[in-house]
Every structure is written in structure tokens, then in C-alpha cells.
Scaffold this motif. Structure first.
Motif, PDB file in Angstrom:
ATOM      1  N   GLY A 110      31.881  40.291  33.716  1.00  0.00           N
ATOM      2  CA  GLY A 110      31.606  41.693  33.473  1.00  0.00           C
ATOM      3  C   GLY A 110      32.097  42.628  34.558  1.00  0.00           C
ATOM      4  O   GLY A 110      32.095  43.846  34.358  1.00  0.00           O
ATOM      5  N   ARG A 111      32.472  42.118  35.703  1.00  0.00           N
ATOM      6  CA  ARG A 111      32.958  42.974  36.798  1.00  0.00           C
ATOM      7  C   ARG A 111      34.251  42.449  37.411  1.00  0.00           C
ATOM      8  O   ARG A 111      34.561  42.735  38.562  1.00  0.00           O
ATOM      9  CB  ARG A 111      31.879  43.113  37.869  1.00  0.00           C
ATOM     10  CG  ARG A 111      31.406  41.797  38.455  1.00  0.00           C
ATOM     11  CD  ARG A 111      30.327  42.037  39.496  1.00  0.00           C
ATOM     12  NE  ARG A 111      29.103  42.507  38.874  1.00  0.00           N
ATOM     13  CZ  ARG A 111      28.044  42.951  39.557  1.00  0.00           C
ATOM     14  NH1 ARG A 111      28.096  43.027  40.861  1.00  0.00           N
ATOM     15  NH2 ARG A 111      26.951  43.350  38.921  1.00  0.00           N
ATOM     16  N   ILE A 112      34.998  41.649  36.646  1.00  0.00           N
ATOM     17  CA  ILE A 112      36.226  41.044  37.166  1.00  0.00           C
ATOM     18  C   ILE A 112      37.262  42.118  37.474  1.00  0.00           C
ATOM     19  O   ILE A 112      37.926  42.084  38.511  1.00  0.00           O
ATOM     20  CB  ILE A 112      36.785  40.022  36.153  1.00  0.00           C
ATOM     21  CG1 ILE A 112      35.813  38.842  36.032  1.00  0.00           C
ATOM     22  CG2 ILE A 112      38.172  39.545  36.578  1.00  0.00           C
ATOM     23  CD1 ILE A 112      36.207  37.813  35.004  1.00  0.00           C
ATOM     24  N   LYS A 113      37.389  43.117  36.577  1.00  0.00           N
ATOM     25  CA  LYS A 113      38.369  44.174  36.826  1.00  0.00           C
ATOM     26  C   LYS A 113      38.016  44.964  38.087  1.00  0.00           C
ATOM     27  O   LYS A 113      38.893  45.418  38.817  1.00  0.00           O
ATOM     28  CB  LYS A 113      38.426  45.109  35.625  1.00  0.00           C
ATOM     29  CG  LYS A 113      39.500  46.181  35.734  1.00  0.00           C
ATOM     30  CD  LYS A 113      39.465  47.128  34.549  1.00  0.00           C
ATOM     31  CE  LYS A 113      39.802  46.428  33.259  1.00  0.00           C
ATOM     32  NZ  LYS A 113      39.919  47.387  32.114  1.00  0.00           N
ATOM     33  N   GLU A 114      36.737  45.087  38.350  1.00  0.00           N
ATOM     34  CA  GLU A 114      36.279  45.855  39.513  1.00  0.00           C
ATOM     35  C   GLU A 114      36.617  45.167  40.825  1.00  0.00           C
ATOM     36  O   GLU A 114      36.976  45.816  41.807  1.00  0.00           O
ATOM     37  CB  GLU A 114      34.771  46.069  39.403  1.00  0.00           C
ATOM     38  CG  GLU A 114      34.123  46.689  40.627  1.00  0.00           C
ATOM     39  CD  GLU A 114      32.613  46.666  40.539  1.00  0.00           C
ATOM     40  OE1 GLU A 114      31.971  46.924  41.571  1.00  0.00           O
ATOM     41  OE2 GLU A 114      32.074  46.377  39.444  1.00  0.00           O
ATOM     42  N   ILE A 115      36.527  43.838  40.855  1.00  0.00           N
ATOM     43  CA  ILE A 115      36.662  43.118  42.127  1.00  0.00           C
ATOM     44  C   ILE A 115      38.044  42.526  42.352  1.00  0.00           C
ATOM     45  O   ILE A 115      38.374  42.121  43.462  1.00  0.00           O
ATOM     46  CB  ILE A 115      35.618  41.978  42.217  1.00  0.00           C
ATOM     47  CG1 ILE A 115      35.907  40.917  41.141  1.00  0.00           C
ATOM     48  CG2 ILE A 115      34.211  42.532  42.080  1.00  0.00           C
ATOM     49  CD1 ILE A 115      34.993  39.707  41.214  1.00  0.00           C
ATOM     50  N   THR A 116      38.883  42.496  41.326  1.00  0.00           N
ATOM     51  CA  THR A 116      40.097  41.697  41.421  1.00  0.00           C
ATOM     52  C   THR A 116      41.177  42.299  42.302  1.00  0.00           C
ATOM     53  O   THR A 116      42.111  41.602  42.688  1.00  0.00           O
ATOM     54  CB  THR A 116      40.671  41.444  40.011  1.00  0.00           C
ATOM     55  OG1 THR A 116      41.665  40.421  40.075  1.00  0.00           O
ATOM     56  CG2 THR A 116      41.314  42.717  39.472  1.00  0.00           C
ATOM     57  N   LEU A 117      41.083  43.599  42.626  1.00  0.00           N
ATOM     58  CA  LEU A 117      42.103  44.231  43.459  1.00  0.00           C
ATOM     59  C   LEU A 117      41.836  44.062  44.947  1.00  0.00           C
ATOM     60  O   LEU A 117      42.643  44.495  45.767  1.00  0.00           O
ATOM     61  CB  LEU A 117      42.208  45.724  43.123  1.00  0.00           C
ATOM     62  CG  LEU A 117      42.661  46.054  41.695  1.00  0.00           C
ATOM     63  CD1 LEU A 117      42.701  47.556  41.482  1.00  0.00           C
ATOM     64  CD2 LEU A 117      44.027  45.449  41.409  1.00  0.00           C
ATOM     65  N   LYS A 118      40.718  43.456  45.324  1.00  0.00           N
ATOM     66  CA  LYS A 118      40.416  43.186  46.727  1.00  0.00           C
ATOM     67  C   LYS A 118      41.042  41.852  47.128  1.00  0.00           C
ATOM     68  O   LYS A 118      41.056  40.894  46.344  1.00  0.00           O
ATOM     69  CB  LYS A 118      38.909  43.140  46.958  1.00  0.00           C
ATOM     70  CG  LYS A 118      38.188  44.417  46.538  1.00  0.00           C
ATOM     71  CD  LYS A 118      38.624  45.599  47.382  1.00  0.00           C
ATOM     72  CE  LYS A 118      37.857  46.868  47.009  1.00  0.00           C
ATOM     73  NZ  LYS A 118      38.276  48.027  47.806  1.00  0.00           N
ATOM     74  N   HIS A 119      41.532  41.781  48.362  1.00  0.00           N
ATOM     75  CA  HIS A 119      42.283  40.592  48.763  1.00  0.00           C
ATOM     76  C   HIS A 119      41.433  39.338  48.738  1.00  0.00           C
ATOM     77  O   HIS A 119      41.882  38.268  48.325  1.00  0.00           O
ATOM     78  CB  HIS A 119      42.884  40.803  50.154  1.00  0.00           C
ATOM     79  CG  HIS A 119      41.883  40.753  51.267  1.00  0.00           C
ATOM     80  ND1 HIS A 119      41.620  39.612  51.980  1.00  0.00           N
ATOM     81  CD2 HIS A 119      41.074  41.716  51.772  1.00  0.00           C
ATOM     82  CE1 HIS A 119      40.697  39.876  52.895  1.00  0.00           C
ATOM     83  NE2 HIS A 119      40.349  41.142  52.791  1.00  0.00           N
ATOM     84  N   ASP A 120      40.168  39.425  49.155  1.00  0.00           N
ATOM     85  CA  ASP A 120      39.336  38.226  49.183  1.00  0.00           C
ATOM     86  C   ASP A 120      38.896  37.828  47.780  1.00  0.00           C
ATOM     87  O   ASP A 120      38.916  36.653  47.404  1.00  0.00           O
ATOM     88  CB  ASP A 120      38.128  38.429  50.102  1.00  0.00           C
ATOM     89  CG  ASP A 120      37.378  39.722  49.789  1.00  0.00           C
ATOM     90  OD1 ASP A 120      37.886  40.516  48.976  1.00  0.00           O
ATOM     91  OD2 ASP A 120      36.292  39.914  50.372  1.00  0.00           O
ATOM     92  N   MET A 121      38.529  38.812  46.947  1.00  0.00           N
ATOM     93  CA  MET A 121      38.076  38.493  45.605  1.00  0.00           C
ATOM     94  C   MET A 121      39.234  38.143  44.678  1.00  0.00           C
ATOM     95  O   MET A 121      39.050  37.452  43.672  1.00  0.00           O
ATOM     96  CB  MET A 121      37.287  39.677  45.042  1.00  0.00           C
ATOM     97  CG  MET A 121      36.009  39.973  45.809  1.00  0.00           C
ATOM     98  SD  MET A 121      34.939  38.518  45.961  1.00  0.00           S
ATOM     99  CE  MET A 121      34.508  38.244  44.257  1.00  0.00           C
ATOM    100  N   SER A 122      40.425  38.621  44.984  1.00  0.00           N
ATOM    101  CA  SER A 122      41.588  38.220  44.198  1.00  0.00           C
ATOM    102  C   SER A 122      41.784  36.713  44.263  1.00  0.00           C
ATOM    103  O   SER A 122      42.100  36.073  43.255  1.00  0.00           O
ATOM    104  CB  SER A 122      42.837  38.939  44.707  1.00  0.00           C
ATOM    105  OG  SER A 122      43.993  38.464  44.062  1.00  0.00           O
ATOM    106  N   ARG A 123      41.573  36.147  45.420  1.00  0.00           N
ATOM    107  CA  ARG A 123      41.690  34.689  45.551  1.00  0.00           C
ATOM    108  C   ARG A 123      40.629  33.969  44.721  1.00  0.00           C
ATOM    109  O   ARG A 123      40.876  32.900  44.167  1.00  0.00           O
ATOM    110  CB  ARG A 123      41.571  34.291  47.023  1.00  0.00           C
ATOM    111  CG  ARG A 123      42.740  34.751  47.883  1.00  0.00           C
ATOM    112  CD  ARG A 123      42.533  34.359  49.326  1.00  0.00           C
ATOM    113  NE  ARG A 123      43.628  34.805  50.162  1.00  0.00           N
ATOM    114  CZ  ARG A 123      44.742  34.111  50.382  1.00  0.00           C
ATOM    115  NH1 ARG A 123      44.890  32.931  49.799  1.00  0.00           N
ATOM    116  NH2 ARG A 123      45.692  34.573  51.159  1.00  0.00           N
ATOM    117  N   VAL A 124      39.455  34.554  44.639  1.00  0.00           N
ATOM    118  CA  VAL A 124      38.385  33.960  43.834  1.00  0.00           C
ATOM    119  C   VAL A 124      38.794  33.913  42.368  1.00  0.00           C
ATOM    120  O   VAL A 124      38.651  32.882  41.692  1.00  0.00           O
ATOM    121  CB  VAL A 124      37.084  34.758  44.028  1.00  0.00           C
ATOM    122  CG1 VAL A 124      36.013  34.253  43.063  1.00  0.00           C
ATOM    123  CG2 VAL A 124      36.600  34.652  45.467  1.00  0.00           C
ATOM    124  N   VAL A 125      39.317  35.045  41.866  1.00  0.00           N
ATOM    125  CA  VAL A 125      39.714  35.094  40.458  1.00  0.00           C
ATOM    126  C   VAL A 125      40.893  34.164  40.190  1.00  0.00           C
ATOM    127  O   VAL A 125      40.952  33.501  39.147  1.00  0.00           O
ATOM    128  CB  VAL A 125      40.058  36.545  40.060  1.00  0.00           C
ATOM    129  CG1 VAL A 125      40.501  36.611  38.598  1.00  0.00           C
ATOM    130  CG2 VAL A 125      38.866  37.461  40.286  1.00  0.00           C
TER     131      VAL A 125
END
Length: 601
Positions: A125-140
Motif C-alpha cells: 500500500g505504500r510501495i510507490k511512496e518509499i521506492t524512490l529512496k535509495h535504501d528502500m529502493s533496495r528493499v523493493v
């Protein structure tokens, strides 16, 4: 009465005295003395304007650096804390903790599946929100890599509509690349999203990688045209999906040619200036520009690619474009292009597509002296590395064998043949003369290589071709290169014998037949054998007779023995020697010995 002093003079003297006093103070040594010495001369101490200790000690400077570094770390930590305290901060912390376990390559499949369920529950539900951050991009990215098809589909669905934003992001573009690789259902959507924006995206450092991946790896013919269509003008961009290239459009409406060329010129100019010519979609645009333009327009395009063509040759369209630049260019253009290739010869010669560009240069440049010094000499020096290579051997062997289909690929051969009319109109040198001069330039180096390596190379698939072509077509003395192969003929016949081995026997058979019978795959494009070759057939027969291996080789079904019976130089003598053993040969019962027996009649 004494002289009267004016008030103005007193003030003037006071000012002068004050100035002098200030000057003396400025130049004092600071040690209680200083000022002027007797006689009005300035002392040595007074000439030193500053004290000795004017800089800080190294220890003090080091302490300041440590303090500054510590302050920067504190500020970074404070920024991180503020981010974590914001919206979703707790989610990011928990997601990174799970990711540290999920990304491990040695993780058990069941444990990974459990972690993936927890991760999707956390970030769903919040993937689009977090995916542009460098650390969370790796998570996705890790979730896409290790998730199930359903989990990947959830991620792809949440990112729908954000393709352009992700493509332009330093971290988001990696998400799109993962989706292209692991979620086939999302490929058409991503390609459709970037279609119509390619001219802008291809000039963007991050988005260009997504465009190139879509075009080169995942798009079909119609999708590739959809990505490239906007470069060809507005009319071409709105054509239906049934069109897969500009040729189909021009076939229906030839009058559009001038407009298409003008649009290609306008679209390609900023691409050349921005240095984006390494991308495959740009190669297609430049190829069509060089192919469709004529006269001054084509000349301008070729001149612009003098130093840039070398960046394009790693793709099929880029290599084709470079070959057309060589074909349609002036002698000055050709030399400029060849000089730009020189620092990258090894890489080009061993590349799937780029090696054809070097063949194109050998095929159309009239100045063979220049080519021999610039290309052939350097390539011959790399013979030990190039001749065992799938593509590298083709460039050197083209100089000997010409357009033999054994060494020139079908695509490259089609380009060379299509340019024959242009070459006939622009070239001042006969193709046969050019071929002889190139063979004379490369022959000695290949003969020297064969002298060193023929005994082992004759049994290897690719190097054996170099041995064979050198012995058959090199226009120079080859006795020393033939000697190590001939020495193998005298060995006892067995499965690994040079006349029986499935690779080596072809080399000897071709040498025997050279000059006596046409090669099996000879064409009008292949160069003829050299007329001054050693008597290969007689040498082989003499070696077999002296070592008493002729009958044994015939029983083993050696193809070179059959060749000895076919060439006029040795046919009668070999027939006389083998006829007494016809019954023994018939008893062997294999197809080759049966053919040998048939030739004995």
C-alpha cells in the motif's frame, strides 16, 4: 622678538609626529627594542613585520579536522532521525531489518517465504511512496527478485502510472529494470508508458538505461518501432501498430521521404551533442538517416560520426551504420573512421557485430598501404588471441579468403553485396587487386603463426581454419608452416591421427585438393588458392609410403587418402599402390573405404 609659529604649522607637526610614532610601533620587534636605530636606519629586528609562529601546530589542525568530521556525522544522524520520525519512519526501520535477512543468498526457501509475507504486509500500500529512496529502493528490488508471482504482481500494480517518474530516478530506474526482468506481464505497460517520451528520456542519464533495456532486450518489432517512431516525425509517430519500420511507410508514401530525413536530422543533432550514441534506439535512427539521406545530407551525417561511430559498433544497427559510413564516405572519411577504430581493435575484432565493421573497412578502403599499417599489422600482432576466437578469426581470414561464407556472416555479407554498386562507382581499385594486396600484407604474419602453432592448432576447430587458409591462400613461401603438419602424417594411424581426426583431416584434404578441385563451399566471393603452393598431395603420399601407413590410413577411412585418388598429381600412383589391397579395404565396410575402392577401379 622670536619667530611666530602659526597654529596650522603646529597641527601639521603634530600629525607628522603621530604618523611617525605609529610607524615605529608597527615595525617594533616586540622584544622591548625596535624602532629606528641611531642615524635613522631601520634595525634588522624592525624589518620583520610578523612573528615567527604564524601557523597552527599540526596537532591542532588534526583536532579541528576530527571535530569537523564528528560534527558532520552528528548532523547526518540528526537528519536521519528526523526522517525516521516522519511519516512511515517505523515502517522503513522494520523493512530494513527484514531486508537484511531477506537479501542473504544462503537463506532457506521456507524462511525466505516467511520473510516475504511479513515484508509485503509491512510495505503493501505504500510501495510507490518509499521506492524512490535509495535504501528502500533496495528493499523493493529484493522483494521483486525473491517474491512469488503474486507478490511481484502486487508490486507492479502499485507502481502503475509511475513509470516515467521511476525511469528518471537514480534509484527508481532499478525497480523498472527488475520488473522488466521478473514480471513479463508488466513489460508491455512499461514500454507503452515510455513510448512518445523517448527523445527526452534517451538524453537522461538514468532513464536512458531503461529505454535501452526495453528496446534491446524485451520489445518485439512493433514495440521497437513504437519506441523509435517519434524520431521520424509526427506523421510516422501516429501510424498503427501494424507498421514495424520506416521502409513500410515510404513504400506506401514515397513523397514522405524528404520529411522523414529532415525529422531524423533534427532529432539526431542533440543526440550527437549529448553523447548518447551508445544506445541501440539511437543506432537505428542514425542508420536510417545515413541510409535514406543523399548528397550533402548524408555527407553531413557521416562527418558527424567520424569519432562517434566507434561507440555504435556493438549493436547490429550500429555496425550496419558504420559500414555504410565507410561505403558512402570519401577517402578522407574512411581514413578518419579507421583511425578512430585503432585504439579498440582487439575489442572490436572479438565482438559479435563490431568485427563486421573491420571487414567492411578491409572491403572498401582503396589505400591498402594505409590499411596494412593501421589495421592489418595490429590485428596480425594479436593473432594468438584472435585466431582461436569465434569472431576474431574472421577479420584476419577475410584478408586471405575474401567474402567466403565460412568467415563472413550472412548479415555482413548482405551489406557488402548490397554496396557493390556504390563501391564500383566510388572505388578506383579493382576488388581482386585489393584482395591480393591485403593477402600479401597479412600472409607473412599468419605463416609465422602457423610455424609456431600448426602442430597443435590443426586439431582444434577454429585455429585449424587459420592453418588451412594460410596454407592454401597465403601468397608467400610456406614450407616451414607446412612442415609440422606433414610430420604428423608419418605417425602410426589411429583415431587421433592427422588423417583420421575429424578436424585435422579436413585441413590436409583441403590442402591436397587446393588448385586441383574447387573447394566444397567455394563461391564467386571466395578468394582462389595461391598458385605457388607446395605440392601438398605429393608430400602427403610420399610421407605415407615412407612410413608404410598408406593402407592403414585407407582402412581407417581417411578422407585425405580419397583426395589423393582424386587429384591428377597423385591419382595414378596412389591407385597402383592401393589396388592390391582392394579386398582388404572392401572388408572394412564403411562408406569412405567403399568410396576409395570405387576409385581404384
Amino acid at each position: 622678538m622670536g619667530p611666530v609659529r602659526s597654529k596650522g604649522n603646529d597641527n601639521k607637526n603634530k600629525k607628522a609626529g603621530g604618523k611617525k610614532a605609529g610607524t615605529d610601533k608597527k615595525f617594533s620587534s616586540g622584544k622591548g627594542g625596535g624602532g629606528k636605530a641611531s642615524g635613522g636606519k631601520v634595525t634588522k629586528a624592525a624589518t620583520k613585520p610578523y612573528t615567527k609562529a604564524t601557523t597552527k601546530a599540526p596537532a591542532a589542525r588534526k583536532e579541528e579536522v576530527v571535530v569537523a568530521g564528528s560534527r558532520a556525522q552528528q548532523q547526518k544522524k540528526q537528519r536521519s532521525d528526523r526522517q525516521q520520525q516522519g511519516a512511515g519512519g517505523d515502517v522503513k526501520i522494520e523493512a530494513r531489518k527484514l531486508w537484511e535477512q531477506l537479501r542473504r543468498g544462503d537463506l532457506d526457501a521456507e524462511v525466505r517465504a516467511t520473510h516475504m509475507v511479513a515484508m509485503m504486509a509491512l510495505i503493501g500500500g505504500r510501495i510507490k511512496e518509499i521506492t524512490l529512496k535509495h535504501d528502500m529502493s533496495r528493499v523493493v528490488q529484493t522483494c521483486i527478485k525473491y517474491g512469488t508471482a503474486e507478490q511481484r504482481a502486487v508490486i507492479a500494480a502499485e507502481l502503475t502510472g509511475a513509470e516515467l517518474e521511476l525511469a528518471r530516478s537514480m534509484y527508481g530506474r532499478h525497480i523498472l529494470l527488475r520488473l522488466l526482468k521478473h514480471v513479463p506481464a508488466s513489460r508491455a505497460r512499461i514500454i507503452a508508458a515510455i513510448s512518445g517520451q523517448v527523445r527526452k528520456l534517451v538524453r537522461h542519464k538514468d532513464a536512458a538505461a531503461v529505454v535501452d533495456e526495453c528496446y534491446s532486450v524485451y520489445a518485439n518489432a512493433a514495440q521497437r518501432w513504437a519506441l523509435a517512431a517519434e524520431f521520424y516525425g509526427g506523421e510516422c509517430a501516429v501510424m498503427g501498430s501494424h507498421v514495424t519500420g520506416v521502409d513500410a511507410i515510404l513504400a506506401q508514401a514515397p513523397q514522405r521521404r524528404a520529411g522523414v530525413v529532415a525529422a531524423l536530422q533534427q532529432a539526431s543533432q542533440p543526440l550527437l551533442e549529448k553523447g548518447t550514441v551508445q544506445h541501440a534506439v539511437v543506432h537505428r535512427v542514425l542508420l536510417d538517416l545515413v541510409r535514406l539521406a543523399e548528397g550533402a545530407e548524408r555527407r553531413a551525417a557521416i562527418e558527424a560520426l567520424h569519432t562517434l561511430a566507434v561507440e555504435m559498433v556493438h549493436t547490429r544497427d550500429g555496425a550496419h551504420c558504420a559500414m555504410l559510413c565507410l561505403l558512402h564516405g570519401t577517402p578522407k572519411d574512411r581514413k578518419a573512421l579507421v583511425r578512430s577504430f585503432r585504439p579498440f581493435l582487439r575489442k572490436m575484432a572479438t565482438d559479435e557485430h563490431a568485427h563486421a565493421v573491420l571487414i567492411g573497412a578491409l572491403d572498401c578502403v582503396d589505400d591498402t598501404v594505409f590499411v596494412a599499417k593501421t589495421l592489418v599489422a595490429d590485428l596480425a600482432a594479436m593473432a594468438d588471441d584472435l585466431l582461436p576466437d569465434t569472431h576474431g578469426r574472421r577479420v584476419l581470414l577475410y584478408a586471405l579468403a575474401g567474402r567466403s561464407p565460412h568467415y563472413v556472416g550472412a548479415d555482413a555479407l548482405a551489406v557488402l553485396r548490397a554496396g557493390d554498386d556504390v563501391r564500383a562507382a566510388t572505388s578506383k581499385k579493382d576488388p581482386a587487386t585489393r584482395r591480393r594486396e591485403l593477402a600479401a600484407a597479412v600472409g607473412p604474419a599468419l605463416v609465422a603463426w602457423a610455424e609456431r602453432n600448426a602442430a597443435g592448432a590443426v586439431f582444434e576447430s577454429l585455429p585449424s581454419q587459420a592453418v588451412m587458409e594460410t596454407l592454401v591462400r597465403a601468397p608467400c613461401e610456406k614450407r616451414d608452416a607446412w612442415a609440422p603438419v606433414l610430420a604428423l602424417v608419418s605417425h602410426d594411424v589411429g583415431p587421433a591421427h592427422v588423417l583420421v581426426h575429424p578436424v585435422a583431416n579436413r585441413v590436409v584434404s583441403t590442402c591436397i585438393l587446393a588448385g586441383h578441385a574447387p573447394a566444397r563451399a567455394a563461391t564467386a566471393d571466395a578468394a582462389p588458392p595461391f598458385e605457388g603452393n607446395p605440392p601438398y598431395a605429393a608430400d602427403v603420399l610420399d610421407a605415407l609410403v615412407e612410413s608404410c601407413q598408406l593402407v592403414a590410413a585407407a582402412k581407417a577411412g581417411a578422407f585425405p587418402v580419397r583426395a589423393l585418388l582424386e587429384v591428377p598429381a597423385t591419382a595414378d600412383r596412389a591407385r597402383k599402390l592401393l589396388r592390391p589391397h582392394a579386398a582388404e579395404l572392401s572388408a572394412e565396410g564403411n562408406a569412405t573405404t567403399a568410396a576409395i575402392v570405387a576409385l581404384l577401379k
